[in-house]
Design a protein around this motif. Sequence first.
Motif, short mmCIF file in Angstrom:
data_model
loop_
_atom_site.label_atom_id
_atom_site.label_comp_id
_atom_site.label_asym_id
_atom_site.label_seq_id
_atom_site.Cartn_x
_atom_site.Cartn_y
_atom_site.Cartn_z
N ALA A 36 -10.81 0.03 2.39
CA ALA A 36 -9.98 -0.17 3.03
C ALA A 36 -9.77 -1.89 1.99
O ALA A 36 -8.25 -1.97 1.95
CB ALA A 36 -9.28 -0.28 4.79
N PRO A 37 -10.38 -2.64 2.43
CA PRO A 37 -10.08 -3.32 1.22
C PRO A 37 -9.44 -3.65 -0.13
O PRO A 37 -9.03 -4.26 -0.06
CB PRO A 37 -11.35 -4.36 2.42
N ALA A 83 -6.15 -2.24 0.22
CA ALA A 83 -5.21 -3.11 0.24
C ALA A 83 -4.90 -4.55 -0.36
O ALA A 83 -4.04 -4.24 -1.26
CB ALA A 83 -5.28 -3.78 2.02
N ALA A 107 -2.92 -2.52 -3.71
CA ALA A 107 -1.91 -2.00 -3.49
C ALA A 107 -0.43 -2.62 -4.09
O ALA A 107 0.69 -1.92 -5.05
CB ALA A 107 -1.31 -1.85 -1.73
N LEU A 132 -4.41 5.69 1.56
CA LEU A 132 -2.59 5.08 1.52
C LEU A 132 -2.28 5.60 0.62
O LEU A 132 -2.25 6.10 -0.24
CB LEU A 132 -2.82 3.43 1.00
#
Length: 128
Positions: free
Chosen positions: A108-109, A112, A115, A4
Amino acid sequence: MAELNLRAVGGARPDTVWLRYTSFRQWPTWSPYIVRVRVPAESLAEGVRGTVRSFLGITASFLVESVDEAERSWTWRVRFGPLRMRLTHEVRPHGEGTETRLRMRGPAPVLAAYAPLARLALRRLVAP
């Protein structure tokens, strides 16, 4: 692993933003979720290990992998239990102020969830 990328632009000068990154004492001033940094050094340097404590009482360990003063960039690995992230930060002149970029790699979690906090910290980092 996911990746990300975030960025923020603000009116602080690049030298000021870089100093905010490199001085461990300044981390809690621009990162609202960091309440304490424990580290055996005053400033960012390759190989430095330490811990950061959040306002939620969560403590994560970190290792600074690289620092490039000339390019105003640095990379570190952060670990909280089995969770790991690798973060690369860059500081660049942008008009009359600064752009900072953050590339995060990890599950990914985790990215997220982190972020929104990272976006807030980056905006504060580049604020005059």
